[in-house]
Design a protein around this motif. Structure first.
Motif, PDB file in Angstrom:
ATOM      1  N   MET A 119     -79.470 -78.596 -39.160  1.00 49.86           N
ATOM      2  CA  MET A 119     -78.130 -79.042 -39.537  1.00 49.86           C
ATOM      3  C   MET A 119     -77.498 -79.905 -38.432  1.00 49.86           C
ATOM      4  O   MET A 119     -76.843 -80.910 -38.708  1.00 49.86           O
ATOM      5  CB  MET A 119     -77.234 -77.832 -39.836  1.00 49.86           C
ATOM      6  CG  MET A 119     -75.786 -78.202 -40.120  1.00 49.86           C
ATOM      7  SD  MET A 119     -74.768 -76.754 -40.491  1.00 49.86           S
ATOM      8  CE  MET A 119     -73.124 -77.463 -40.303  1.00 49.86           C
ATOM      9  N   ILE A 120     -77.708 -79.500 -37.174  1.00 52.09           N
ATOM     10  CA  ILE A 120     -77.152 -80.244 -36.042  1.00 52.09           C
ATOM     11  C   ILE A 120     -77.733 -81.652 -35.991  1.00 52.09           C
ATOM     12  O   ILE A 120     -77.011 -82.630 -35.727  1.00 52.09           O
ATOM     13  CB  ILE A 120     -77.413 -79.507 -34.711  1.00 52.09           C
ATOM     14  CG1 ILE A 120     -76.765 -78.113 -34.723  1.00 52.09           C
ATOM     15  CG2 ILE A 120     -76.885 -80.329 -33.548  1.00 52.09           C
ATOM     16  CD1 ILE A 120     -75.259 -78.149 -34.880  1.00 52.09           C
ATOM     17  N   SER A 121     -79.041 -81.755 -36.260  1.00 48.59           N
ATOM     18  CA  SER A 121     -79.678 -83.076 -36.230  1.00 48.59           C
ATOM     19  C   SER A 121     -79.120 -83.969 -37.329  1.00 48.59           C
ATOM     20  O   SER A 121     -78.919 -85.179 -37.116  1.00 48.59           O
ATOM     21  CB  SER A 121     -81.200 -82.937 -36.379  1.00 48.59           C
ATOM     22  OG  SER A 121     -81.527 -82.321 -37.616  1.00 48.59           O
ATOM     23  N   LEU A 122     -78.855 -83.389 -38.505  1.00 51.93           N
ATOM     24  CA  LEU A 122     -78.272 -84.164 -39.603  1.00 51.93           C
ATOM     25  C   LEU A 122     -76.841 -84.569 -39.270  1.00 51.93           C
ATOM     26  O   LEU A 122     -76.422 -85.692 -39.567  1.00 51.93           O
ATOM     27  CB  LEU A 122     -78.313 -83.351 -40.900  1.00 51.93           C
ATOM     28  CG  LEU A 122     -77.751 -84.048 -42.152  1.00 51.93           C
ATOM     29  CD1 LEU A 122     -78.489 -85.352 -42.429  1.00 51.93           C
ATOM     30  CD2 LEU A 122     -77.831 -83.117 -43.362  1.00 51.93           C
ATOM     31  N   LEU A 123     -76.101 -83.659 -38.625  1.00 54.20           N
ATOM     32  CA  LEU A 123     -74.728 -83.961 -38.210  1.00 54.20           C
ATOM     33  C   LEU A 123     -74.721 -85.139 -37.231  1.00 54.20           C
ATOM     34  O   LEU A 123     -73.906 -86.070 -37.370  1.00 54.20           O
ATOM     35  CB  LEU A 123     -74.098 -82.726 -37.567  1.00 54.20           C
ATOM     36  CG  LEU A 123     -72.710 -82.902 -36.930  1.00 54.20           C
ATOM     37  CD1 LEU A 123     -71.692 -83.358 -37.963  1.00 54.20           C
ATOM     38  CD2 LEU A 123     -72.253 -81.594 -36.273  1.00 54.20           C
TER      39      LEU A 123
ATOM     40  N   ILE B 229     -76.297 -79.104 -45.657  1.00 53.88           N
ATOM     41  CA  ILE B 229     -76.269 -80.557 -45.823  1.00 53.88           C
ATOM     42  C   ILE B 229     -74.834 -81.039 -46.040  1.00 53.88           C
ATOM     43  O   ILE B 229     -74.370 -82.000 -45.423  1.00 53.88           O
ATOM     44  CB  ILE B 229     -77.158 -80.989 -47.011  1.00 53.88           C
ATOM     45  CG1 ILE B 229     -78.626 -80.706 -46.692  1.00 53.88           C
ATOM     46  CG2 ILE B 229     -76.952 -82.466 -47.337  1.00 53.88           C
ATOM     47  CD1 ILE B 229     -79.566 -80.897 -47.869  1.00 53.88           C
ATOM     48  N   ILE B 230     -74.122 -80.321 -46.911  1.00 52.84           N
ATOM     49  CA  ILE B 230     -72.720 -80.676 -47.204  1.00 52.84           C
ATOM     50  C   ILE B 230     -71.866 -80.533 -45.955  1.00 52.84           C
ATOM     51  O   ILE B 230     -71.056 -81.409 -45.638  1.00 52.84           O
ATOM     52  CB  ILE B 230     -72.173 -79.792 -48.342  1.00 52.84           C
ATOM     53  CG1 ILE B 230     -72.914 -80.084 -49.641  1.00 52.84           C
ATOM     54  CG2 ILE B 230     -70.675 -80.019 -48.530  1.00 52.84           C
ATOM     55  CD1 ILE B 230     -72.675 -79.052 -50.736  1.00 52.84           C
ATOM     56  N   LEU B 231     -72.044 -79.424 -45.233  1.00 48.26           N
ATOM     57  CA  LEU B 231     -71.247 -79.190 -44.028  1.00 48.26           C
ATOM     58  C   LEU B 231     -71.526 -80.240 -42.956  1.00 48.26           C
ATOM     59  O   LEU B 231     -70.610 -80.653 -42.236  1.00 48.26           O
ATOM     60  CB  LEU B 231     -71.522 -77.787 -43.478  1.00 48.26           C
ATOM     61  CG  LEU B 231     -70.911 -76.618 -44.251  1.00 48.26           C
ATOM     62  CD1 LEU B 231     -71.317 -75.287 -43.627  1.00 48.26           C
ATOM     63  CD2 LEU B 231     -69.382 -76.731 -44.286  1.00 48.26           C
TER      64      LEU B 231
ATOM     65  N   LEU C 247     -68.461 -82.281 -41.642  1.00 43.36           N
ATOM     66  CA  LEU C 247     -68.054 -82.217 -40.231  1.00 43.36           C
ATOM     67  C   LEU C 247     -68.128 -83.578 -39.562  1.00 43.36           C
ATOM     68  O   LEU C 247     -67.307 -83.888 -38.692  1.00 43.36           O
ATOM     69  CB  LEU C 247     -68.932 -81.200 -39.488  1.00 43.36           C
ATOM     70  CG  LEU C 247     -68.711 -79.730 -39.858  1.00 43.36           C
ATOM     71  CD1 LEU C 247     -69.736 -78.843 -39.160  1.00 43.36           C
ATOM     72  CD2 LEU C 247     -67.299 -79.288 -39.505  1.00 43.36           C
ATOM     73  N   ALA C 248     -69.083 -84.398 -39.962  1.00 41.07           N
ATOM     74  CA  ALA C 248     -69.177 -85.746 -39.405  1.00 41.07           C
ATOM     75  C   ALA C 248     -67.919 -86.548 -39.742  1.00 41.07           C
ATOM     76  O   ALA C 248     -67.375 -87.263 -38.890  1.00 41.07           O
ATOM     77  CB  ALA C 248     -70.419 -86.465 -39.948  1.00 41.07           C
ATOM     78  N   GLY C 249     -67.448 -86.400 -40.991  1.00 39.22           N
ATOM     79  CA  GLY C 249     -66.223 -87.077 -41.395  1.00 39.22           C
ATOM     80  C   GLY C 249     -65.017 -86.575 -40.627  1.00 39.22           C
ATOM     81  O   GLY C 249     -64.167 -87.367 -40.197  1.00 39.22           O
ATOM     82  N   VAL C 250     -64.924 -85.267 -40.438  1.00 44.82           N
ATOM     83  CA  VAL C 250     -63.798 -84.677 -39.701  1.00 44.82           C
ATOM     84  C   VAL C 250     -63.809 -85.138 -38.251  1.00 44.82           C
ATOM     85  O   VAL C 250     -62.757 -85.473 -37.681  1.00 44.82           O
ATOM     86  CB  VAL C 250     -63.843 -83.136 -39.783  1.00 44.82           C
ATOM     87  CG1 VAL C 250     -62.792 -82.514 -38.861  1.00 44.82           C
ATOM     88  CG2 VAL C 250     -63.624 -82.670 -41.210  1.00 44.82           C
ATOM     89  N   ILE C 251     -64.991 -85.162 -37.637  1.00 39.78           N
ATOM     90  CA  ILE C 251     -65.108 -85.587 -36.238  1.00 39.78           C
ATOM     91  C   ILE C 251     -64.656 -87.038 -36.080  1.00 39.78           C
ATOM     92  O   ILE C 251     -63.964 -87.380 -35.118  1.00 39.78           O
ATOM     93  CB  ILE C 251     -66.555 -85.399 -35.732  1.00 39.78           C
ATOM     94  CG1 ILE C 251     -66.857 -83.901 -35.578  1.00 39.78           C
ATOM     95  CG2 ILE C 251     -66.767 -86.128 -34.402  1.00 39.78           C
ATOM     96  CD1 ILE C 251     -68.313 -83.583 -35.288  1.00 39.78           C
ATOM     97  N   LEU C 252     -65.011 -87.895 -37.035  1.00 42.06           N
ATOM     98  CA  LEU C 252     -64.582 -89.293 -36.956  1.00 42.06           C
ATOM     99  C   LEU C 252     -63.061 -89.407 -37.046  1.00 42.06           C
ATOM    100  O   LEU C 252     -62.445 -90.206 -36.335  1.00 42.06           O
ATOM    101  CB  LEU C 252     -65.230 -90.102 -38.079  1.00 42.06           C
ATOM    102  CG  LEU C 252     -64.999 -91.620 -38.027  1.00 42.06           C
ATOM    103  CD1 LEU C 252     -65.566 -92.199 -36.741  1.00 42.06           C
ATOM    104  CD2 LEU C 252     -65.610 -92.309 -39.235  1.00 42.06           C
TER     105      LEU C 252
END
Length: 243
Positions: A1-5, A95-97, A101-106
């Motif tokens: 999950m971290i790699s996908l994030l 996958i969804i998370l 989370l990528a969107g939230v971080i941006l």
């Protein structure tokens, strides 16, 4: 999950869209606070406050966050890589998370430079530092909750279509309706005591409460529930491909 994030964050920051979103957000807020004349202009109002940021940001996010999230699953579907993604050793929720989370971080990255506006107002106050810090930090927290809710809505919208433009439009509509639509319905006073309940269903009521510096657990629970609802709906959409 971290790699996908990490991959999702690199995808945002490796393309122009991430930087355009951040630049548009900061430019819009900066113009409203310091350039355009009127009550929203800090120098014209005469008050040491960054309320303009918290009043304008939800409306800017209503368009920018769908622009960030519209590619999340739509692009995967259009490119035909969604099946490969779903067969990776990750659950649908992971996958969804990762995408969420990528969107939230941006969004958080976009908000960080606004602390410069806070610093400017802080030192412009008379005396210096004459600003309501409690209300300000409450407003920042409320804005992060609101943006996180918009990201979850955008991710869901992207999961139901392979067309990015359609995803963008659906996300804007849902964000607008959940932000202000329930307020409008309750203001019609057609359902008596139920009107208050309808009002509480909207984001605006809870966001405004936090913007006053009042950190109520009910508001936090509302936003967590909203985010969880759209993540569950997104999972349901993805799972339906396996039926």
């Amino acid at each position: 999950m971290i790699s996908l994030l990490k991959k999702e964050i690199q995808s945002f920051l490796g393309s122009l869209i991430g930087y355009i979103v951040i630049l548009v957000f900061l430019t819009t807020i900066g113009l409203m606070m310091w350039i355009f004349p009127g009550n929203n202009n800090v120098l014209d109002s005469g008050y040491a406050s960054i309320d303009t940021l918290f009043a304008v940001a939800p409306w800017v996010f209503m368009f920018l966050i769908p622009a960030i999230t519209m590619r999340s699953f739509s692009d995967e579907k259009k490119a035909g890589t969604i099946e490969f993604l779903l067969t990776r050793p990750l659950t649908d929720v992971q996958i969804i998370l990762a995408k969420y989370l990528a969107g939230v971080i941006l969004v958080v990255i976009a908000l960080l430079p606004t602390l410069v506006y806070f610093g400017s107002v802080y030192y412009l106050g008379s005396p210096s530092g004459n600003i309501d810090l409690g209300a300000m930090w409450g407003s920042y927290l409320g804005l992060i909750f609101l943006a996180s809710g918009f990201v979850s809505i955008g991710i869901f919208s992207s999961s139901i279509t392979e067309n990015q433009i359609v995803s963008f439009i659906i996300a804007i509509f849902l964000c607008f309706f959940i932000f202000i639509g329930f307020d409008f319905i309750s203001s019609l006073s057609l359902l008596g005591n139920i009107d208050l309940f309808i009002l509480k269903l909207g984001i605006s009521e809870h966001y405004n409460s936090m913007s006053r510096g009042v950190i109520d657990t009910r508001d936090a629970i509302y936003f967590v529930g909203l985010i969880a609802l759209f993540i569950v709906l997104t999972k349901t959409v993805l799972s339906s491909r396996k039926w």
